[in-house]
Design an enzyme around this catalytic site. Structure first.
Site, PDB file in Angstrom:
ATOM      1  N   GLY A  38       0.779  -1.229   0.000  1.00 19.46           N
ATOM      2  CA  GLY A  38       0.000   0.000   0.000  1.00 19.46           C
ATOM      3  C   GLY A  38       0.808   1.275   0.000  1.00 19.46           C
ATOM      4  O   GLY A  38       0.243   2.365  -0.133  1.00 19.46           O
ATOM      5  N   ASP A 170     -23.083  31.927   6.523  1.00 21.61           N
ATOM      6  CA  ASP A 170     -22.633  32.182   7.893  1.00 21.61           C
ATOM      7  C   ASP A 170     -21.920  33.531   7.938  1.00 21.61           C
ATOM      8  O   ASP A 170     -21.654  34.150   6.914  1.00 21.61           O
ATOM      9  CB  ASP A 170     -21.724  31.057   8.409  1.00 21.61           C
ATOM     10  CG  ASP A 170     -20.573  30.749   7.471  1.00 21.61           C
ATOM     11  OD1 ASP A 170     -20.017  31.703   6.883  1.00 21.61           O
ATOM     12  OD2 ASP A 170     -20.225  29.567   7.312  1.00 21.61           O
ATOM     13  N   LYS A 194     -26.129  31.212  12.211  1.00 23.40           N
ATOM     14  CA  LYS A 194     -26.391  29.848  12.679  1.00 23.40           C
ATOM     15  C   LYS A 194     -25.438  29.483  13.802  1.00 23.40           C
ATOM     16  O   LYS A 194     -24.411  30.127  14.010  1.00 23.40           O
ATOM     17  CB  LYS A 194     -26.238  28.846  11.534  1.00 23.40           C
ATOM     18  CG  LYS A 194     -24.807  28.615  11.082  1.00 23.40           C
ATOM     19  CD  LYS A 194     -24.729  27.593   9.975  1.00 23.40           C
ATOM     20  CE  LYS A 194     -23.297  27.160   9.698  1.00 23.40           C
ATOM     21  NZ  LYS A 194     -22.399  28.233   9.324  1.00 23.40           N
TER      22      LYS A 194
END
Length: 315
Positions: A38, A170, A194
């Site tokens: 890998g 936001d 928010k």
């Protein structure tokens, strides 16, 4: 002048090829793969000695794999005597942790990655819409942070928007939204206030601005799970918005993004090709992609020719 050569990892092969096409060149010959265990394997199969090298690679998911591909490619090219190496990172991952909040015991991963890239031999970085512009200061090499907004704006101007209003999802996005609103025929702007009780969960609290009967254009730098976006669109529709269009540079689309967008009241989501889209996202009629290949190609050309990047965005 040194020969300009483009190379690419496996993160965004389609965008890399589009950039190469725009520059009337081919991608460099490099084998980027994996060993049996890998680990990243890289072999450069052409002469790069003294060359002006650009490596196109977003550090999107799988973030660690794509980041390691980038740094191993840099090392391979540096050891092959490349003259200058520019890392072209359309989407810069690990950018969300750019500071310690209230002295919490957390890393500043944006700085870690910046140091990592500098240490392996990157001479300069070209990226698009960094999540926080101050990340440029984490690098000890020059950073050119270009913007996807001109591409998004061009698309907005071609739409038949009815009484449009630009909406920031936001408080942190107000500067971006204000800039878009000014260029979008100096239209009005609204802000969504928010609170975020925990990571990737947001709650729409209050809309500052009148959106009734108007086409709302939500603008942001990225879309992750889409939760914020969908709740924002719902709140806008509840306040009388006629249509809601969402524009963002980086289409992360993680977690429940597919279901969130599919079941939302958003009329259309427009993103750029800094991150490859999954088959599930591509299947959504609501999602449309714009390419940044022309802008990136021009930025690369200017860097190679020692020309101004900021001049690209002067209006």
């Amino acid at each position: 002048m040194p020969d300009m050569k483009l190379f690419a990892g496996n993160a965004i092969p389609e965008l890399a090829q589009r950039v190469a096409n725009r520059l009337y060149t081919n991608l460099g010959d490099a084998a980027v793969g994996r060993f049996s265990d890998g680990e990243v394997s890289v072999q450069v199969n052409e002469n790069v000695r003294g060359g002006d090298i650009f490596i196109i690679q977003s550090t999107c998911a799988p973030t660690n794999d794509n980041l390691m591909e980038l740094v191993v490619m840099v090392d391979a090219l540096r050891r092959a005597s490349a003259g200058r190496i520019t890392a072209v990172i359309p989407y810069f991952g690990y950018a969300r942790q750019d500071r310690r909040v209230r002295s919490a015991r957390v890393p500043i991963t944006a700085k870690v990655v910046a140091d990592f890239l500098s240490s392996v031999g990157v001479d300069r970085v070209l990226t698009v819409d960094l999540h926080a512009e101050q990340i440029q200061g984490f690098f000890d090499v020059p950073v050119d942070n270009v913007f996807g907004s001109p591409i998004l704006l061009e698309d907005m101007l071609q739409k038949e928007l009815e009484n449009p209003i630009v909406v920031s999802p936001d408080i942190g996005g107000v500067v971006r939204a204000r800039a878009i609103a000014k260029l979008l025929n100096d239209t009005d702007m609204a802000i969504i206030d928010k609170r975020r009780p925990r990571a990737n969960v947001s709650q729409v609290m209050h809309i500052i601005g009148d959106v009734a009967g108007r086409d709302c254009v939500l603008v942001d730098d990225m879309i992750d799970t889409g939760g914020t976006l969908c709740k924002a669109a719902e709140a806008l529709k509840e306040r009388g918005a006629k249509r809601v269009f969402a524009y963002a540079t980086h289409p992360i689309f993680s977690g429940n993004a597919v279901d969130n967008i599919k079941n939302s009241v958003i009329d259309e989501v427009v993103v750029c090709d800094t991150i490859p889209l999954s088959a599930e996202i591509k299947a959504l009629n609501k999602v449309r992609t714009l390419t940044l290949s022309g802008m990136l190609a021009e930025a690369i050309r200017r860097i190679s020719n020692e020309e101004s990047i900021s001049a690209m965005f002067e209006h």
